[in-house]
Design a protein around this motif. Structure first.
Motif, PDB file in Angstrom:
ATOM      1  N   ARG A 175      37.563  38.821  41.446  1.00  0.00           N
ATOM      2  CA  ARG A 175      36.766  39.190  40.472  1.00  0.00           C
ATOM      3  C   ARG A 175      36.015  37.734  40.143  1.00  0.00           C
ATOM      4  O   ARG A 175      36.631  36.855  40.018  1.00  0.00           O
ATOM      5  CB  ARG A 175      37.277  40.005  39.436  1.00  0.00           C
ATOM      6  CG  ARG A 175      37.727  41.052  39.842  1.00  0.00           C
ATOM      7  CD  ARG A 175      38.604  41.747  38.944  1.00  0.00           C
ATOM      8  NE  ARG A 175      39.725  40.987  38.467  1.00  0.00           N
ATOM      9  CZ  ARG A 175      40.584  41.324  37.389  1.00  0.00           C
ATOM     10  NH1 ARG A 175      40.114  42.199  36.577  1.00  0.00           N
ATOM     11  NH2 ARG A 175      41.928  40.581  37.391  1.00  0.00           N
ATOM     12  N   PHE A 176      34.673  37.869  39.773  1.00  0.00           N
ATOM     13  CA  PHE A 176      33.971  36.823  39.152  1.00  0.00           C
ATOM     14  C   PHE A 176      33.406  36.914  37.752  1.00  0.00           C
ATOM     15  O   PHE A 176      33.328  38.133  37.384  1.00  0.00           O
ATOM     16  CB  PHE A 176      32.496  36.848  40.336  1.00  0.00           C
ATOM     17  CG  PHE A 176      31.628  35.629  39.586  1.00  0.00           C
ATOM     18  CD1 PHE A 176      32.125  34.060  39.743  1.00  0.00           C
ATOM     19  CD2 PHE A 176      30.333  35.782  39.150  1.00  0.00           C
ATOM     20  CE1 PHE A 176      31.188  33.272  39.309  1.00  0.00           C
ATOM     21  CE2 PHE A 176      29.521  34.810  38.812  1.00  0.00           C
ATOM     22  CZ  PHE A 176      29.927  33.400  38.856  1.00  0.00           C
ATOM     23  N   ILE A 177      33.887  35.817  37.045  1.00  0.00           N
ATOM     24  CA  ILE A 177      33.408  35.860  35.571  1.00  0.00           C
ATOM     25  C   ILE A 177      31.903  35.500  35.291  1.00  0.00           C
ATOM     26  O   ILE A 177      31.582  34.453  35.560  1.00  0.00           O
ATOM     27  CB  ILE A 177      34.491  34.892  34.906  1.00  0.00           C
ATOM     28  CG1 ILE A 177      35.702  35.139  35.040  1.00  0.00           C
ATOM     29  CG2 ILE A 177      34.049  35.119  33.237  1.00  0.00           C
ATOM     30  CD1 ILE A 177      36.852  34.328  34.395  1.00  0.00           C
ATOM     31  N   LEU A 178      31.253  36.745  34.818  1.00  0.00           N
ATOM     32  CA  LEU A 178      29.852  36.441  34.491  1.00  0.00           C
ATOM     33  C   LEU A 178      29.565  36.358  33.149  1.00  0.00           C
ATOM     34  O   LEU A 178      29.872  37.243  32.318  1.00  0.00           O
ATOM     35  CB  LEU A 178      29.116  37.579  34.862  1.00  0.00           C
ATOM     36  CG  LEU A 178      28.865  37.816  36.432  1.00  0.00           C
ATOM     37  CD1 LEU A 178      28.279  39.163  36.676  1.00  0.00           C
ATOM     38  CD2 LEU A 178      27.917  36.655  36.967  1.00  0.00           C
ATOM     39  N   GLY A 179      29.372  34.942  32.508  1.00  0.00           N
ATOM     40  CA  GLY A 179      29.349  34.830  31.158  1.00  0.00           C
ATOM     41  C   GLY A 179      30.744  35.012  30.738  1.00  0.00           C
ATOM     42  O   GLY A 179      31.458  34.056  30.864  1.00  0.00           O
ATOM     43  N   ALA A 180      30.782  35.713  29.530  1.00  0.00           N
ATOM     44  CA  ALA A 180      32.133  35.810  28.909  1.00  0.00           C
ATOM     45  C   ALA A 180      32.930  37.223  29.355  1.00  0.00           C
ATOM     46  O   ALA A 180      33.827  37.105  29.088  1.00  0.00           O
ATOM     47  CB  ALA A 180      31.959  36.090  27.470  1.00  0.00           C
ATOM     48  N   ALA A 181      32.375  37.761  30.448  1.00  0.00           N
ATOM     49  CA  ALA A 181      32.869  38.946  30.857  1.00  0.00           C
ATOM     50  C   ALA A 181      33.392  38.832  32.346  1.00  0.00           C
ATOM     51  O   ALA A 181      32.590  38.384  33.165  1.00  0.00           O
ATOM     52  CB  ALA A 181      32.054  40.318  30.502  1.00  0.00           C
ATOM     53  N   VAL A 182      34.227  39.444  32.813  1.00  0.00           N
ATOM     54  CA  VAL A 182      34.824  39.596  34.155  1.00  0.00           C
ATOM     55  C   VAL A 182      33.870  40.689  34.704  1.00  0.00           C
ATOM     56  O   VAL A 182      33.910  41.972  34.260  1.00  0.00           O
ATOM     57  CB  VAL A 182      36.094  40.002  34.275  1.00  0.00           C
ATOM     58  CG1 VAL A 182      36.725  40.095  35.821  1.00  0.00           C
ATOM     59  CG2 VAL A 182      37.017  38.783  33.540  1.00  0.00           C
ATOM     60  N   HIS A 183      33.313  40.447  35.799  1.00  0.00           N
ATOM     61  CA  HIS A 183      32.512  41.517  36.773  1.00  0.00           C
ATOM     62  C   HIS A 183      33.730  42.386  37.538  1.00  0.00           C
ATOM     63  O   HIS A 183      33.858  41.803  38.749  1.00  0.00           O
ATOM     64  CB  HIS A 183      31.543  40.707  37.775  1.00  0.00           C
ATOM     65  CG  HIS A 183      30.693  41.754  38.412  1.00  0.00           C
ATOM     66  ND1 HIS A 183      30.365  41.638  39.693  1.00  0.00           N
ATOM     67  CD2 HIS A 183      30.140  42.754  38.141  1.00  0.00           C
ATOM     68  CE1 HIS A 183      29.724  42.519  40.128  1.00  0.00           C
ATOM     69  NE2 HIS A 183      29.273  43.374  38.879  1.00  0.00           N
ATOM     70  N   GLU A 184      34.116  43.425  36.922  1.00  0.00           N
ATOM     71  CA  GLU A 184      35.164  44.460  37.401  1.00  0.00           C
ATOM     72  C   GLU A 184      34.639  45.580  37.707  1.00  0.00           C
ATOM     73  O   GLU A 184      35.486  46.522  38.248  1.00  0.00           O
ATOM     74  CB  GLU A 184      36.555  44.091  36.762  1.00  0.00           C
ATOM     75  CG  GLU A 184      36.336  44.686  35.118  1.00  0.00           C
ATOM     76  CD  GLU A 184      37.169  44.331  34.350  1.00  0.00           C
ATOM     77  OE1 GLU A 184      38.206  43.741  34.937  1.00  0.00           O
ATOM     78  OE2 GLU A 184      37.352  44.809  33.313  1.00  0.00           O
ATOM     79  N   TRP A 201      43.421  37.449  41.223  1.00  0.00           N
ATOM     80  CA  TRP A 201      42.490  36.429  41.193  1.00  0.00           C
ATOM     81  C   TRP A 201      41.033  36.692  40.521  1.00  0.00           C
ATOM     82  O   TRP A 201      40.408  37.537  41.068  1.00  0.00           O
ATOM     83  CB  TRP A 201      42.290  35.936  42.808  1.00  0.00           C
ATOM     84  CG  TRP A 201      43.272  35.237  43.271  1.00  0.00           C
ATOM     85  CD1 TRP A 201      43.891  33.924  43.176  1.00  0.00           C
ATOM     86  CD2 TRP A 201      44.587  35.853  44.036  1.00  0.00           C
ATOM     87  NE1 TRP A 201      45.031  33.617  43.955  1.00  0.00           N
ATOM     88  CE2 TRP A 201      45.456  34.827  44.467  1.00  0.00           C
ATOM     89  CE3 TRP A 201      44.638  37.248  44.459  1.00  0.00           C
ATOM     90  CZ2 TRP A 201      46.428  35.127  45.278  1.00  0.00           C
ATOM     91  CZ3 TRP A 201      45.895  37.480  45.238  1.00  0.00           C
ATOM     92  CH2 TRP A 201      46.960  36.449  45.806  1.00  0.00           C
ATOM     93  N   HIS A 202      40.836  35.661  39.528  1.00  0.00           N
ATOM     94  CA  HIS A 202      39.270  35.942  38.958  1.00  0.00           C
ATOM     95  C   HIS A 202      39.048  34.540  38.528  1.00  0.00           C
ATOM     96  O   HIS A 202      39.818  33.494  38.315  1.00  0.00           O
ATOM     97  CB  HIS A 202      38.939  36.872  38.029  1.00  0.00           C
ATOM     98  CG  HIS A 202      39.881  36.694  37.103  1.00  0.00           C
ATOM     99  ND1 HIS A 202      41.388  37.067  36.721  1.00  0.00           N
ATOM    100  CD2 HIS A 202      39.790  36.409  35.469  1.00  0.00           C
ATOM    101  CE1 HIS A 202      41.726  37.056  35.511  1.00  0.00           C
ATOM    102  NE2 HIS A 202      40.861  36.278  34.827  1.00  0.00           N
TER     103      HIS A 202
END
Length: 312
Positions: free
Chosen positions: A192-201, A220-221
């Protein structure tokens, strides 16, 4: 008569919601900026900004006039850019912000070639997956995935049809198998990738008009797109990456696409600037160069595929 400098102060103040911020960006004293705004309001015969000690906002007249002010400066800038391109080689400096994976692995060789073509130009790169504040940071232009939320920004498309790709390494698939449907992702290790302050899940997929959104999980993120890609290459899980980021890996077989019968999330690539006044001759030339490189790269596999430095 309306002065160009006064228009610039007005537009910057409207964009920032602050006259002092406009003054800093234009390297003016607050008193000079205030005088410019008063002069403009006197010239047009209307109050454009309602000001207090703590706030600044557009009046009704200001909202109406802002559109015309932008158009006037855009026209003047376009004329200046055209003349500058005709009479001189590119020179000076250009600051550019871009995502980590895209910048390091795809764009950097193209930018090197661009500088070789224009020896009078210097380039400052800011490579980060954190979205740069184009109003407050010293960035001329930025490359961004997705349509900017701020409608005041000027966004010029480079890869408007780009989408995410669900992918994993052959090693991971040999050990865990491939998902047959989006819901199968719940039993897989997802990177997962963190976009801004949120995890893109929450990963979205569309087929036959039906959209499926799956909340994925994994150990893993990261907020760095290149790390997520490297985790996928190492066989640690399934990634949902921009196609531009992983196209070389897909072509070389290092990653394999999954769920190809589904439409994935759109992630268009844009060149973004606060306003058209920032589109200097160097920025215009850079956009044309990157567009040529991207078009050639996306056209399909050719001899020597996998190399990203062939654009010159």
């Amino acid at each position: 008569m309306v002065r160009i400098d006064d228009l610039q102060v007005f537009i910057r103040a409207a964009d920032n919601g602050s006259l002092s911020a406009a003054a800093r960006q234009l390297d003016l004293s607050p008193a000079v900026a205030s005088a410019a705004l008063k002069r403009l309001e006197a010239a047009v015969g209307a109050q454009l900004l309602a000001r207090s000690t703590r706030s600044l906002r557009l009046t009704v007249a200001g909202e109406r006039y802002l559109e015309h002010a932008r158009a006037a400066l855009d026209a003047l800038q376009s004329g200046s850019v055209a003349l500058a391109q005709d009479r001189q080689a590119l020179s000076g400096s250009l600051s550019l912000s871009m995502p980590s994976d895209l910048g390091r692995n795809l764009l950097r060789p193209w930018l090197d070639a661009f500088l070789q073509q224009h020896p009078g130009l210097s380039l400052q790169l800011q490579i980060s997956d954190r979205v740069a504040d184009l109003y407050r940071q010293p960035v001329d232009v930025a490359l961004r995935y997705g349509v900017p939320e701020d409608s005041a920004l000027v966004a010029l498309p480079l890869a408007p049809d780009n989408r995410r790709v669900l992918c994993a390494s052959p090693d991971y698939l040999a050990r865990h198998g491939a998902p047959a449907a989006p819901q199968d992702l719940r039993r897989h290790s997802c990177l997962r990738f963190i976009l801004g302050a949120a995890v893109h899940e929450r990963w979205s997929f569309l087929r036959n008009g039906e959209r499926q959104v799956v909340t994925v999980d994994g150990r893993w993120h990261s907020d760095d797109g290149e790390i997520v890609r490297n985790w996928a290459l190492a066989g640690l899980g399934i990634a949902y990456k921009s196609r531009l980021d992983v196209l070389a890996d897909l072509r070389a077989g290092r990653l394999q696409p999954l769920l190809e019968g589904y439409d994935t999330e759109q992630t268009p690539l844009y060149l973004v600037t606060p306003h058209r006044l920032m589109l200097s001759p160097a920025a215009v030339a850079l956009r044309a160069h990157l567009q040529q490189c991207l078009d050639a790269y996306l056209a399909g596999p050719r001899a020597g595929e996998g190399r990203n430095d062939s654009c010159d």
